[in-house]
Each structure stands twice: as C-alpha cells, then as structure tokens.
Write a protein that holds these residues in place. Structure first.
Motif, PDB file in Angstrom:
ATOM      1  N   VAL A   1      -6.049  -9.801 -52.970  1.00  0.00           N
ATOM      2  CA  VAL A   1      -7.444  -9.394 -53.108  1.00  0.00           C
ATOM      3  C   VAL A   1      -7.664  -8.200 -52.181  1.00  0.00           C
ATOM      4  N   THR A   2      -8.255  -7.132 -52.690  1.00  0.00           N
ATOM      5  CA  THR A   2      -8.372  -5.907 -51.901  1.00  0.00           C
ATOM      6  C   THR A   2      -9.816  -5.438 -51.820  1.00  0.00           C
ATOM      7  N   PHE A   3     -10.172  -4.906 -50.636  1.00  0.00           N
ATOM      8  CA  PHE A   3     -11.529  -4.454 -50.353  1.00  0.00           C
ATOM      9  C   PHE A   3     -11.485  -3.056 -49.740  1.00  0.00           C
ATOM     10  N   ALA A   4     -12.508  -2.257 -50.034  1.00  0.00           N
ATOM     11  CA  ALA A   4     -12.734  -1.002 -49.326  1.00  0.00           C
ATOM     12  C   ALA A   4     -14.195  -0.956 -48.920  1.00  0.00           C
ATOM     13  N   GLN A   5     -14.450  -0.425 -47.738  1.00  0.00           N
ATOM     14  CA  GLN A   5     -15.831  -0.296 -47.273  1.00  0.00           C
ATOM     15  C   GLN A   5     -16.579   0.726 -48.133  1.00  0.00           C
ATOM     16  N   ASP A   6     -17.848   0.461 -48.391  1.00  0.00           N
ATOM     17  CA  ASP A   6     -18.632   1.364 -49.232  1.00  0.00           C
ATOM     18  C   ASP A   6     -19.075   2.601 -48.449  1.00  0.00           C
ATOM     19  N   GLU A   7     -19.400   3.661 -49.178  1.00  0.00           N
ATOM     20  CA  GLU A   7     -19.719   4.945 -48.549  1.00  0.00           C
ATOM     21  C   GLU A   7     -20.947   4.857 -47.649  1.00  0.00           C
ATOM     22  N   THR A   8     -21.968   4.131 -48.075  1.00  0.00           N
ATOM     23  CA  THR A   8     -23.227   4.098 -47.329  1.00  0.00           C
ATOM     24  C   THR A   8     -23.048   3.558 -45.916  1.00  0.00           C
ATOM     25  N   SER A   9     -22.167   2.582 -45.737  1.00  0.00           N
ATOM     26  CA  SER A   9     -22.010   1.953 -44.416  1.00  0.00           C
ATOM     27  C   SER A   9     -20.908   2.581 -43.576  1.00  0.00           C
ATOM     28  N   CYS A  10     -20.160   3.541 -44.126  1.00  0.00           N
ATOM     29  CA  CYS A  10     -19.059   4.163 -43.387  1.00  0.00           C
ATOM     30  C   CYS A  10     -19.565   5.248 -42.446  1.00  0.00           C
ATOM     31  N   VAL A  11     -18.996   5.315 -41.241  1.00  0.00           N
ATOM     32  CA  VAL A  11     -19.192   6.484 -40.391  1.00  0.00           C
ATOM     33  C   VAL A  11     -18.461   7.673 -41.004  1.00  0.00           C
TER      34      VAL A  11
END
Length: 354
Positions: free
Chosen positions: A306-316
C-alpha cells in the motif's frame, strides 16, 4: 537579486552574516533585525525573499517569530543556529513550524572553512522553495486540530503489515510529527524512516530525541542487525549519513554511495522493503525537494504494498511526492493525518482477518 533579511542579536554574528552574503553577487541584505518582534515587522514591510533566523533572541524568540512570519507573511526561513542542546530542540520546533532548513553557526575551529560559501548556497537553495501558510503557524486556534475526514474503508483482503516505511526531506520534521501523532497508541507495526538532514551531526543526532518528545513515541536510530519483529511499536530512524534497509527480515545499515546525492536515501529503504516484505508493507513519501523515493515507492506498489504520497496542499515542498504521483507510484494522495488514519484502518482490518 535574492533579497535577504538577517535576524541576529549578536553584532559579531550579524557582521559575519552580512560580509558572507555580500560576497555573493546574487544576494542582497535588505535589512537586519535584532529581535523576533522586529523581524516580524520587517518581513511585513520589506517582503524579503529569504530570512536567516537566529533562535535565541530577546523580546520574541526566533521560534515565535517563525510562527508569526509563517502565519502572516509566508517566507522561506533558513535557521542559523548553534549546536547547543536547548537550541537544537528549538530549531526543530522552528522546522516543524515552517522554517525550511538549518545551518549550524561557525564553531570557531577548522570546520569553519568555507562556512560563508555554505551559507550563500543554503540561501540560494531556500529562495527557490515556494512556502505556504504553515498549518502549525496559523495562530488563531493553532492548538485545535481539525477533524480529518474519515478514511476510505480498507480493502477486503490483504496481509498484516510487517513494516511501514516513510521518506521525507525538506519540511519533514513537521510532516513526520503530524503523521506519528495521529497514529493510535495501539499501533504496533514498526515504522522505519529515512529523513534527509543536511545539517551537521549534532543537529541530526538530536532529531530522534526531539521527535520522540513531540510524538510521545519510542524513537531511536537504527542498529544494524536488529530483527524487524523486535521493533514492534517503535519508530526507527536512519542514522546520519547511513543508508537504512531491510534484508531477510533484519534491519541493515550501509555506507554505500549516496543516491540522488542523499545518504540516507529513501529509494534505498523503499526498494529493500519492496523486495523483502512485498505486500506486507506500506510506504509513505512525504514533503521534500527532488525525486528521492519516487522510484522506490513505485517498486513497492508493483510488489503489492500500500503506497501513500503527501498531498500538495499540506507539503512545505511538493517535490518528492509530486514525482511519485506523476509515476503512478502512490495509491493514496492525502495529508499526513489522513495517511495515519488509513494505516490504522489497515492494521485493524488485518487484525480482524487473522
């Protein structure tokens, strides 16, 4: 020209910063603040491209100034700090509040050679980062966490997770704190983390203590040869300048060459877990510059993880997660708290199925 505001109460250190920055024709010092309150006022008035921020300041601390700046006038902040233990923890708090990177102050020994060039390089790098109003720095009600939307239901079948692996770079301290705080106390799957820390060793070594204090979890640096099953309930970090990987169910450390100019490398960790754990793993790629981890996350997905990437809105910095999204490596794209909720759902579902 890159316009720089210097925030430093020591006249000697201000002079060194000013002279070092003046040596680079692309950099211009547009102001000098002697305390945190003055820094906030000058950022609003001058709108610099970069702020160099001391932590130990009169009137208003560097941490408080960072929180105010990121709430009111989001600006790339380079923390220029000493390796004193108290200041180290404050520095990581500032990184969690939205500061972009940290550079250790000169030590007064041979390591100072080239410090001015390193400062200029850091300022140029930081100036390229598009910062956001940082969630922790939203001063109105910043201690009230928004309710995360409910995660999607877990799949009807799947193996219990033997490991969760996480990669992060610029902005990572804040994202990791949010993810780990959001995991339930009953979460027992080992979490292995490769966090890029470009600062000197004293800053890197203190990171485990800081992260443990922020999250209330057992956090330590990896020890070569530790069986994965012995790490239940623990958070394990790649040590400074060592690759972290899993082989034959055992944690291994490596001095192999850097990948993507990084050691530890997220790709090295993810690829090893793809090979060793297959579908019994989850991979999470958080905020960071560059593309380290994207290929490894794709390898994990191909092996059934199972793979996840952080979304753009919450990324620095929406760099590494963006590369993973473009490759189709991430099954889920969401903020860290949602990732944690999904991981909890997966492990709970696996427990019911066993």
């Amino acid at each position: 020209m890159i316009r720089v505001l210097v925030v430093e109460d020591s006249a000697t250190m201000r002079h060194l910063l000013r002279e070092s920055l003046a040596a680079d024709p692309e950099l211009q010092v547009v102001g000098e603040a002697l305390d945190g309150a003055q820094a906030v006022e000058m950022v609003g008035r001058l709108r610099p491209d970069v702020v160099t921020m001391d932590m130990m300041l009169p009137t208003m601390s560097g941490l408080a100034a960072t929180e105010h700046i990121m709430a009111e006038f989001p600006t790339p902040i380079l923390v220029v700090s000493s390796a004193d233990r108290q200041e180290l923890f404050t520095t990581y708090n500032a990184l969690a509040a939205g500061a972009v990177d940290v550079l250790e102050k000169p030590r007064g020994d041979a390591s100072d050679a080239g410090w001015g060039r390193r400062l200029c390089a850091c300022v140029r790098m930081v100036s390229r980062i598009r910062v956001i109003t940082h969630p922790r720095a939203r001063l109105a009600g910043r201690n009230n966490r928004a309710e995360a939307p409910p995660p999607p239901p877990p799949p009807p079948s799947g193996a219990p997770l033997s490991a969760v692996v996480v990669g992060a770079s610029t902005g990572g301290p804040g994202a990791l704190t949010e993810l780990l705080r959001s995991l339930p106390p009953t979460f027992r799957t080992p979490v292995l983390i490769a966090q890029h820390i470009a600062a000197s060793e004293p800053f890197a070594v203190a990171f485990s203590d800081w992260l443990g204090g922020q999250t209330g979890r057992a956090v330590s640096y990896a020890v070569d040869g530790t069986p994965l099953h012995a790490l239940a309930g623990r958070i394990v970090l790649a040590p400074p300048d060592r690759h972290l990987l899993v082989r034959d169910g055992t944690v291994r450390l490596s001095n192999a060459p850097p990948r993507h100019s990084c050691r530890p490398s997220v790709d090295v960790l993810f690829e090893s877990v793809a090979a060793d754990c297959g579908p019994a793993a989850a991979g999470c790629l958080l905020t960071g510059m560059g593309r380290d981890g994207a290929d490894g996350l794709l390898r994990m997905r191909a092996r059934g993880a199972v793979t996840f990437a952080q979304d753009e809105t919450s990324c620095v910095v929406y760099g590494m997660p963006r590369e993973a999204a473009l490759l189709g490596a991430a099954v889920h794209i969401m903020p860290p708290a949602r990732i944690a909720a999904r991981l909890a759902e997966l492990t709970a579902a696996a427990g019911v199925r066993r």
